[in-house]
Scaffold this motif. Structure first.
Motif, short mmCIF file in Angstrom:
data_model
loop_
_atom_site.label_atom_id
_atom_site.label_comp_id
_atom_site.label_asym_id
_atom_site.label_seq_id
_atom_site.Cartn_x
_atom_site.Cartn_y
_atom_site.Cartn_z
N MET A 59 0.82 -1.21 0.00
CA MET A 59 0.00 0.00 0.00
C MET A 59 0.86 1.27 0.00
N GLU A 60 2.06 1.15 0.61
CA GLU A 60 2.91 2.35 0.72
C GLU A 60 3.38 2.85 -0.65
N ARG A 61 3.38 1.95 -1.64
CA ARG A 61 3.85 2.36 -2.96
C ARG A 61 2.75 2.47 -3.99
N TRP A 62 1.51 2.27 -3.55
CA TRP A 62 0.43 2.30 -4.52
C TRP A 62 0.17 3.70 -5.08
N THR A 63 -0.27 3.73 -6.34
CA THR A 63 -0.78 4.97 -6.92
C THR A 63 -2.29 5.02 -6.66
N LEU A 64 -2.89 6.16 -7.00
CA LEU A 64 -4.35 6.27 -6.82
C LEU A 64 -5.10 5.20 -7.59
N ARG A 65 -4.64 4.92 -8.80
CA ARG A 65 -5.30 3.88 -9.61
C ARG A 65 -5.26 2.53 -8.92
N GLU A 66 -4.12 2.24 -8.28
CA GLU A 66 -4.01 0.97 -7.57
C GLU A 66 -4.93 0.94 -6.35
N PHE A 67 -5.09 2.09 -5.69
CA PHE A 67 -6.05 2.15 -4.59
C PHE A 67 -7.46 1.85 -5.09
N GLU A 68 -7.80 2.41 -6.25
CA GLU A 68 -9.15 2.15 -6.76
C GLU A 68 -9.32 0.66 -7.07
N ALA A 69 -8.32 0.06 -7.69
CA ALA A 69 -8.42 -1.38 -8.03
C ALA A 69 -8.54 -2.22 -6.76
N ALA A 70 -7.77 -1.88 -5.73
CA ALA A 70 -7.83 -2.64 -4.48
C ALA A 70 -9.19 -2.45 -3.81
N ALA A 71 -9.71 -1.21 -3.86
CA ALA A 71 -11.03 -0.94 -3.27
C ALA A 71 -12.10 -1.75 -3.99
N ARG A 72 -11.99 -1.77 -5.30
CA ARG A 72 -12.99 -2.49 -6.09
C ARG A 72 -13.00 -3.98 -5.75
N ALA A 73 -11.79 -4.52 -5.55
CA ALA A 73 -11.68 -5.94 -5.23
C ALA A 73 -12.28 -6.25 -3.86
N ARG A 74 -12.25 -5.28 -2.93
CA ARG A 74 -12.71 -5.54 -1.57
C ARG A 74 -14.18 -5.23 -1.35
N LEU A 75 -14.71 -4.30 -2.15
CA LEU A 75 -16.08 -3.83 -1.90
C LEU A 75 -17.12 -4.76 -2.53
N ASP A 76 -18.28 -4.82 -1.90
CA ASP A 76 -19.46 -5.40 -2.55
C ASP A 76 -19.64 -4.66 -3.88
N PRO A 77 -19.85 -5.37 -4.99
CA PRO A 77 -19.92 -4.70 -6.30
C PRO A 77 -20.96 -3.58 -6.37
N ALA A 78 -22.08 -3.74 -5.67
CA ALA A 78 -23.11 -2.68 -5.69
C ALA A 78 -22.61 -1.44 -4.94
N HIS A 79 -21.82 -1.67 -3.90
CA HIS A 79 -21.28 -0.52 -3.14
C HIS A 79 -20.16 0.16 -3.93
N TYR A 80 -19.35 -0.65 -4.60
CA TYR A 80 -18.33 -0.05 -5.48
C TYR A 80 -19.02 0.84 -6.52
N ASP A 81 -20.07 0.32 -7.16
CA ASP A 81 -20.78 1.09 -8.18
C ASP A 81 -21.38 2.38 -7.60
N TYR A 82 -21.91 2.28 -6.37
CA TYR A 82 -22.47 3.48 -5.74
C TYR A 82 -21.38 4.55 -5.58
N PHE A 83 -20.21 4.16 -5.11
CA PHE A 83 -19.12 5.13 -4.93
C PHE A 83 -18.60 5.64 -6.28
N ALA A 84 -18.43 4.72 -7.21
CA ALA A 84 -17.72 5.05 -8.46
C ALA A 84 -18.62 5.78 -9.46
N GLY A 85 -19.91 5.54 -9.40
CA GLY A 85 -20.79 5.90 -10.51
C GLY A 85 -21.17 7.37 -10.56
N GLY A 86 -21.79 7.70 -11.71
CA GLY A 86 -22.31 9.04 -11.91
C GLY A 86 -23.73 8.96 -12.46
N ALA A 87 -24.23 10.12 -12.86
CA ALA A 87 -25.61 10.18 -13.36
C ALA A 87 -25.63 9.97 -14.87
#
Ligand code: FMN
Ligand code: 173
Length: 347
Positions: free
Chosen positions: A1-29
């Motif tokens: 985690m100490e060397r991750w870029t923002l993109r890697e944080f997003e990928a790691a978050a996506r892997a850990r989150l319930d897909p519906a919750h990931y979509d809620y955070f990531a999505g737009g209108a």
């Protein structure tokens, strides 16, 4: 985690989150045109560095409405942090305090504002509010924010109704799981729903100003005429925001709207911006074009989901390091030296 870029944080978050919750955070209108535009527009702007300016010591501090931030990168208000981490907003606030920046706590937080403040006594907190049609209830919320030590009230104006978020519709995501709720909306023995209402008008800003001596930040301004109206209604700051592309789709990117708003405001009050800030160079462009600070929404959620408090601290630290690096490369000793001439817009 100490060397991750923002993109890697997003990928790691996506892997850990319930897909519906990931979509809620990531999505737009809608077609997510605005959401994509926010990030893409930063990429189209060029930075013109100055050279041979003998920059050795950097100054990145800003003071905003009496609150201090060591870097002009604030935490934007986002709902439901406990979907990302069991500690939720407590973890975010501790990381914001460690990073010496301001956290704008959402009215739709899953930890009560008093508990957020208690978890991070050093944190500079502002409270975000959707004016509720029940004004007596709105006033009780304002009092709670004041008592918890919040230093400003951020009134979100871009949400007369919820945006049309097709990912959430497809996933059937319309409520929190049973073990979570919007803790700021507890009222007696019930929890009220967050009401996004078309009722609030400019008059309500006057009512809020009578209700509290806290400075009021108007969030969700995109039209220069509204920026001028806001000045006439005594706001202490304006936040250029299209809600990260989650409300009206096809609103232009915030960084494209900023110069006209900054011109309309003419330095009368500070202008802030959010939407699509992902790099230190994005921060510099916004500051050069007239913002005094920016805020980040989704990157903080990716940090929180990927690594809790440490993850948020790392995301904020990454942005800070990038701001310092880009300032040095631009020949600026201070964020105050950035000016519009250092940004080249596409012809
Ligand atoms: C999951 C999520 C929840 C949000 N909740 C709120 C909220 O409760 N109140 C608010 O004013 N804005 C809310 N926003 C908008 C953010 O404050 C901010 O305008 C936006 O996220 C900035 O764009 P960015 O995510 O590209 O940084 C939310 C945004 C996201 C992504
Ligand atoms: O999801 C959002 O963008 C948002 O602003 C919000 C508002 C109220 C409740 C939950 C989220």
């Amino acid at each position: 985690m100490e060397r991750w870029t923002l993109r890697e944080f997003e990928a790691a978050a996506r892997a850990r989150l319930d897909p519906a919750h990931y979509d809620y955070f990531a999505g737009g209108a809608g077609d997510e045109v605005t959401m994509r535009a926010n990030e893409a527009a930063f990429g189209r702007l060029g930075l013109l560095p100055r050279v041979l300016r003998g920059v050795t010591k950097l100054e990145t501090d800003v003071t905003l409405l009496g609150s201090h931030a060591a870097v002009p990168v604030l935490v934007a208000p986002t709902a439901f942090h406990r979907l990302a981490d069991p500690e939720g907003e407590r973890a975010t606030a501790r990381a914001a305090a460690a990073a010496e920046t301001i956290m704008i706590v959402s009215m739709a937080a899953t930890v009560a504002i008093e508990d957020v403040a208690a978890a991070a006594p050093e944190a500079e907190l502002w409270f975000q509010l959707y004016v509720q049609p029940d004004l007596a209830f709105t006033e009780r919320l304002v009092r709670r924010a004041e008592s918890a030590g919040c230093k400003a009230l951020v009134v979100t104006a871009d949400s007369p109704v919820m945006g049309l978020r097709e990912r959430d519709l497809r996933n059937g995501f319309d409520d929190l799981p049973a073990h979570l709720c919007c803790e700021n909306l507890r009222d007696g023995d019930r929890v009220r729903p967050v009401v996004m209402s078309p009722e609030p008008s400019w008059e309500h800003l006057g009512l809020l100003r009578e209700m509290t001596s806290l400075p009021i930040v108007l969030k969700g301004v995109t039209h220069p005429a509204d920026a001028r109206l806001a000045l006439g209604h005594g706001v202490a700051a304006i936040m250029v925001s299209n809600h990260g592309g989650r409300q009206l789709d096809t609103v232009p990117a915030t960084i494209e709207l900023l110069p006209e708003i900054a011109a309309a405001v003419g330095g009368a009050v500070p202008v802030l911006l959010d939407g699509g800030v992902r790099r230190g160079t994005d921060v510099l462009k916004a500051l050069a074009l007239g913002a005094v600070a920016v805020a980040v929404g989704r990157p903080v959620l990716w940090g929180l989901a990927a690594g809790g408090e440490r993850g948020v601290a790392r995301v904020l630290g990454l942005l800070r390091a990038e701001v310092e690096h880009a300032l040095t490369l631009c020949g600026c000793a201070s964020v105050h030296e950035l000016e519009p001439g250092m940004v080249r817009r596409p012809c």
